[in-house]
Write a protein that holds these residues in place. Structure first.
Motif, short mmCIF file in Angstrom:
data_model
loop_
_atom_site.label_atom_id
_atom_site.label_comp_id
_atom_site.label_asym_id
_atom_site.label_seq_id
_atom_site.Cartn_x
_atom_site.Cartn_y
_atom_site.Cartn_z
N ALA A 172 4.63 0.93 -11.31
CA ALA A 172 4.77 -0.45 -10.83
C ALA A 172 5.73 -0.52 -9.65
CB ALA A 172 5.27 -1.35 -11.96
N ALA A 173 6.78 0.31 -9.67
CA ALA A 173 7.72 0.34 -8.56
C ALA A 173 7.05 0.84 -7.29
CB ALA A 173 8.91 1.22 -8.91
N ALA A 174 6.08 1.72 -7.45
CA ALA A 174 5.36 2.24 -6.29
C ALA A 174 4.33 1.23 -5.78
CB ALA A 174 4.67 3.55 -6.64
N ALA A 175 3.83 0.38 -6.68
CA ALA A 175 2.72 -0.50 -6.33
C ALA A 175 3.15 -1.77 -5.59
CB ALA A 175 1.95 -0.88 -7.59
N GLY A 176 4.36 -2.23 -5.80
CA GLY A 176 4.74 -3.48 -5.17
C GLY A 176 6.17 -3.86 -5.44
N PRO A 177 6.55 -5.08 -5.06
CA PRO A 177 7.94 -5.53 -5.23
C PRO A 177 8.30 -5.71 -6.70
CG PRO A 177 6.56 -7.34 -4.52
CD PRO A 177 5.72 -6.11 -4.43
#
Length: 268
Positions: free
Chosen positions: A94-99
């Motif tokens: 999730a950290a890689a996917a967006g804010p």
């Protein structure tokens, strides 16, 4: 005859001059009255701003210093995780996917439960920054006033702290922001850790700003932007003049721009 015409012309000229002078004098009086009304409206506002801003900044700095100290104490007691500053559940993908997330899981009593489990499906989502700051509030002796800048209009939270896992009402009771404690995979691979090993030039909390918006924002202005443009990136807590910033060693500095903290190679 010509003498009488000249006399009449002189009298008319003198009368016109007196009329013009009377007009200019009355116009000046009206202008002075308007200026007096303007100053009467503006000066108290300026006096309030100038008279209170220094005191508010001092109180604000004290609040942020207490938040930083509480985070240091939290990290010192977190021996199992090598002294991490407060954070809830981290999701690498999730950290890689967006804010990161904000203000989720407000009505949950649990900060760390798996949201897919049967115990509490309404827990904060992974990588929720405000839930991490609320965790500090929930596990420390800090009072609700500490999270309200005295120059802001944020009301004090008077509810049951233990009954929530995030700030009720979104930013209503919160006027400070917290550094994102959830690294991207690239940052984690590079060894970044949100703990007491960070240097003293790394910020941990600050006056909250509006974020990116149609008029500007922290990522939409240059570090050398003019004051008017920089105001769009600054906090509203202090009239957009700047913000108080607390660092991981608990010292607090006033910054007139949103550009503060640890330098990055190749970036200003």
């Amino acid at each position: 005859m010509r003498h009488d015409l000249r006399n009449r012309h002189r009298r008319r000229t003198r009368a016109a001059g007196r009329t013009r002078r009377r007009f200019h004098l009355s116009d000046l009086c009206v202008g002075l009255a308007a200026a007096a009304l303007l100053f009467g409206a503006v000066i108290p506002h300026l006096a309030y701003r100038l008279g209170n801003n220094g005191g508010n900044r001092t109180k604000c700095a004290s609040n942020l210093r207490q938040i930083a100290m509480a985070a240091i104490i939290y990290a010192g007691a977190d021996a199992r995780n090598n002294g991490k500053f407060p954070r809830t559940r981290w999701d690498r993908d999730a950290a890689a996917a967006g804010p990161p997330a904000l203000y989720t899981g407000t009505d949950s009593r649990q900060s760390f439960a798996d949201p897919t489990g049967p115990d509490d499906p309404a827990v904060p989502r992974a990588n929720d920054v405000t839930a991490a700051l609320y965790l500090l509030f929930k596990t420390s002796d800090l009072t609700a006033e500490v999270f309200n800048c005295p120059a802001s209009d944020a009301p004090r939270f008077d509810g049951d702290v233990a009954a929530h896992a995030n700030w009720p009402g979104g930013p209503r009771h919160l006027s400070y922001s917290y550094s994102n404690p959830y690294p991207t995979p690239a940052a984690a691979a590079a060894g970044w850790k949100f703990d007491t090993t960070l240097g003293p030039d790394y910020p941990i909390a600050a006056d909250m700003n509006y974020g990116d918006n149609p008029n500007g924002g922290p990522t939409r202005v240059r570090f050398d932007a003019d004051r008017k443009s920089m105001a769009s990136a600054n906090s509203a807590n202090h009239w957009f003049d700047g913000q108080q910033v607390a660092y991981v060693d608990a010292h607090v500095e006033w910054n007139s721009t949103a550009f503060c903290g640890a330098p990055r190679p190749g970036r200003n």
